[in-house]
Design an enzyme around this catalytic site. Sequence first.
Site, PDB file in Angstrom:
ATOM      1  N   TRP A 174       0.974  -1.282  -0.063  1.00 14.47           N
ATOM      2  CA  TRP A 174       0.000   0.006  -0.026  1.00 14.47           C
ATOM      3  C   TRP A 174       0.721   1.260  -0.040  1.00 14.47           C
ATOM      4  CZ3 TRP A 174      -4.532  -0.695   3.710  1.00 14.47           C
ATOM      5  CH2 TRP A 174      -5.333  -2.054   3.282  1.00 14.47           C
ATOM      6  N   LYS A 175       2.102   1.063   0.271  1.00 17.84           N
ATOM      7  CA  LYS A 175       2.980   2.513   0.451  1.00 17.84           C
ATOM      8  C   LYS A 175       2.548   3.159   1.403  1.00 17.84           C
ATOM      9  CE  LYS A 175       4.799   1.074  -4.284  1.00 17.84           C
ATOM     10  NZ  LYS A 175       5.359   1.457  -5.396  1.00 17.84           N
ATOM     11  N   GLU A 215      12.269   1.912  -3.544  1.00 17.53           N
ATOM     12  CA  GLU A 215      12.273   3.534  -2.977  1.00 17.53           C
ATOM     13  C   GLU A 215      12.827   3.422  -1.815  1.00 17.53           C
ATOM     14  OE1 GLU A 215       7.911   3.015  -2.956  1.00 17.53           O
ATOM     15  OE2 GLU A 215       7.835   3.242  -5.488  1.00 17.53           O
ATOM     16  N   GLY A 228       0.277   0.300  -6.991  1.00 21.99           N
ATOM     17  CA  GLY A 228      -1.032   0.936  -7.216  1.00 21.99           C
ATOM     18  C   GLY A 228      -2.391   0.333  -7.076  1.00 21.99           C
TER      19      GLY A 228
HETATM   20  P1  PGA Z   1       3.182  -0.177  -8.836  1.00 18.46           P
HETATM   21  O1  PGA Z   1       4.235  -0.612  -7.622  1.00 18.46           O
HETATM   22  O2  PGA Z   1       2.309  -1.718  -8.908  1.00 18.46           O
HETATM   23  O3  PGA Z   1       2.629   0.635  -8.335  1.00 18.46           O
HETATM   24  O4  PGA Z   1       4.202  -0.322 -10.094  1.00 18.46           O
HETATM   25  C1  PGA Z   1       4.985  -1.959  -7.362  1.00 18.46           C
HETATM   26  C2  PGA Z   1       5.841  -1.762  -6.241  1.00 18.46           C
HETATM   27  O5  PGA Z   1       6.420  -0.625  -5.977  1.00 18.46           O
HETATM   28  O6  PGA Z   1       5.760  -2.809  -5.397  1.00 18.46           O
END
Ligand code: PGA
Length: 247
Positions: free
Chosen positions: A10-11, A96, A234
């Site tokens: 979910w970040k 990230e 996402g």
């Molecule tokens: P994304 O991210 O599906 O939004 O490209 C994947 C992730 O960073 O794990």
Amino acid sequence: MRRRVVAGNWKMNMIPAEAAAFAASLCDGLKETDAEVHVIPPFTDIAVVADALKGTDVFIGSQNMYHEDKGAFTGEISADMLNGLGVHSVIIGHSERRTIFSEDDTMINRKVVKALEKGLVPILCCGESLETREAGNVSEWISGQIESAFAGVGENDASKVIIAYEPIWAIGTGKVATTGQAQEVCHLIREKIKELYGEKVSEDIRILYGGSVKAENSSELFDCPDIDGGLIGGASLKPEFLDIVNA
Ligand code: PGA
């Protein structure tokens, strides 16, 4: 047979009330799957999400942890703290974290070793930049990341790790790797694991693809022989996540 894994990262999204409501909305759909599902919210949402998903077999994950046990590490979260919340898995080395928060291979290796020592399942991310891909150095780059992340990890622990191949250029960009590109690198990772730990571990370890996975491209990716599921960013914040789990 390797059990399929779908993990939703979910970040940095959703306050606890939103997280609880969204998790509750996924609950019925998640009861019906044979896949191993990991829901990975921000630290502050872990408790409410775990509560909302009670009665399902879904695992709760964490997006990061620190490799020390306790002490003067302001802002960090230890493996014991995660265990205390019933967390099962922990993402380590997401691109990230590597780029924005300057985590290097040494730190990532320490986290992998600590997570395993504490009984957490590392979801170890690796992946190349567009620059590395265009320079033709994907294989060398990925091998190096795998080798350093697994340093000091014994054969008995190695297959507990879930590896996620996430090309940096495909994360959050809508540019998904072709199935050919994704399969090629996931195969290469399996070969590297074979070189390090032998055939059995390389056949048992789960390797996921991540980077702009959506409902419409998930089945094709998950059909590749060396891809055992996905790490979803996402699309894990939408009801679409259930379609990806079903794929
Ligand atoms: P994304 O991210 O599906 O939004 O490209 C994947 C992730 O960073 O794990």
